[in-house]
Design a protein around this motif. Structure first.
Motif, PDB file in Angstrom:
ATOM      1  N   GLN A  72      39.183  44.242  40.467  1.00 31.16           N
ATOM      2  CA  GLN A  72      38.098  43.378  40.363  1.00 31.16           C
ATOM      3  C   GLN A  72      38.258  41.714  40.322  1.00 31.16           C
ATOM      4  N   GLN A  73      39.540  41.495  39.476  1.00 27.32           N
ATOM      5  CA  GLN A  73      39.909  40.355  39.384  1.00 27.32           C
ATOM      6  C   GLN A  73      40.342  39.661  40.995  1.00 27.32           C
ATOM      7  N   GLN A 119      37.490  39.011  43.172  1.00 28.44           N
ATOM      8  CA  GLN A 119      36.670  37.552  42.917  1.00 28.44           C
ATOM      9  C   GLN A 119      37.450  36.582  43.543  1.00 28.44           C
ATOM     10  N   LYS A 148      36.844  36.466  47.000  1.00 30.46           N
ATOM     11  CA  LYS A 148      35.426  35.838  47.327  1.00 30.46           C
ATOM     12  C   LYS A 148      35.445  34.412  47.388  1.00 30.46           C
TER      13      LYS A 148
END
Length: 248
Positions: A90-91, A94, A97
């Motif tokens: 997830q990190q 991010q 992105k």
């Protein structure tokens, strides 16, 4: 395992379930058959290609050939090393992105600038945009923890690029290669002529309008925004497939 660690493990599992659903939707989009409108657009594009000056085709062909050679040889696009071993998926997502947004803004500015400058600067956009795209892919590879100094990883990057900018049949073939990347050896050389033809066929129709006086700047900015968005999405999901496959 502490209570906090248990909560973190649950959060990671939940996020990976979300990613798996996103991957299923993305693969469905990649594999769907072309609709009537898309087939008509492709026919119109092929017709338009016959009116494109040979010089333009030559610029694209030479740019792509130089790009493939530079990537396979190695050092030109390798970004600075980052230690992402302590980050979860997830990190990493991010960070990726945020990186895509940064490169997309750069591409939009570059597209607007070259599009406003007439045909000569419009032609210059092709190699410049290729360079921006490839730097983004190398950056994303590093953020997901893959070492682009390795030949196999650079070959994977080219397959991601090809998946993003290929026709229906080639997309299916390339997605299958990416899905089974960890299960096979990669000794086959990339066919750069097929690579550049697929790329040209996918972007020519839109990018040609960038050469038209009066609308070139707006078209260049919009086209580059969409192309970077498309590439970023493809790269994220390509690496997610690999990471989740390795965990399994």
């Amino acid at each position: 395992m502490s209570f906090i660690q248990k909560l973190e493990a649950i959060a990671i599992d939940t996020y990976e379930q979300i990613i798996n659903r996103e991957l299923m939707a993305w693969k469905k989009k990649i594999l769907r058959k072309s609709g009537t409108f898309e087939r008509m657009s492709k026919t119109a594009q092929n017709k338009m290609n016959t009116f494109i000056p040979k010089k333009v085709h030559g610029v694209i062909t030479e740019s792509v050939r130089n790009l493939v050679e530079a990537v396979l040889k190695g050092s030109k696009f390798v970004s600075k090393e980052r230690d992402v071993s302590c980050l979860n998926l997830q990190q990493k997502d991010q960070w990726v992105k945020e990186t895509i947004v940064t490169y997309r803004k750069t591409a939009v500015i570059e597209g607007a600038g070259t599009g406003a400058g007439g045909i000569l600067l419009g032609l210059a956009d092709f190699p410049l945009l290729l360079s921006i795209k490839m730097k983004l892919l190398f950056e994303i590879a590093g953020l997901y923890g893959f070492d682009a100094k390795k030949y196999e990883e650079r070959l994977f990057i080219l397959h991601i690029f090809q998946l993003a900018f290929s026709g229906e049949e080639k997309r299916r073939e390339t997605l299958d290669i990416i899905e089974h990347w960890n299960e096979t050896e990669h000794t086959r050389e990339l066919d750069w002529q097929e690579f550049q033809q697929e790329y040209r066929d996918q972007i020519d129709f839109v990018k040609m309008f960038q050469l038209v006086p009066g609308i070139g700047a707006a078209v260049g900015a919009y086209a580059n925004h969409q192309l970077l968005e498309q590439l970023g999405e493809t790269a994220m999901n390509g690496y997610r497939l690999r990471i989740l496959s390795e965990k399994e």
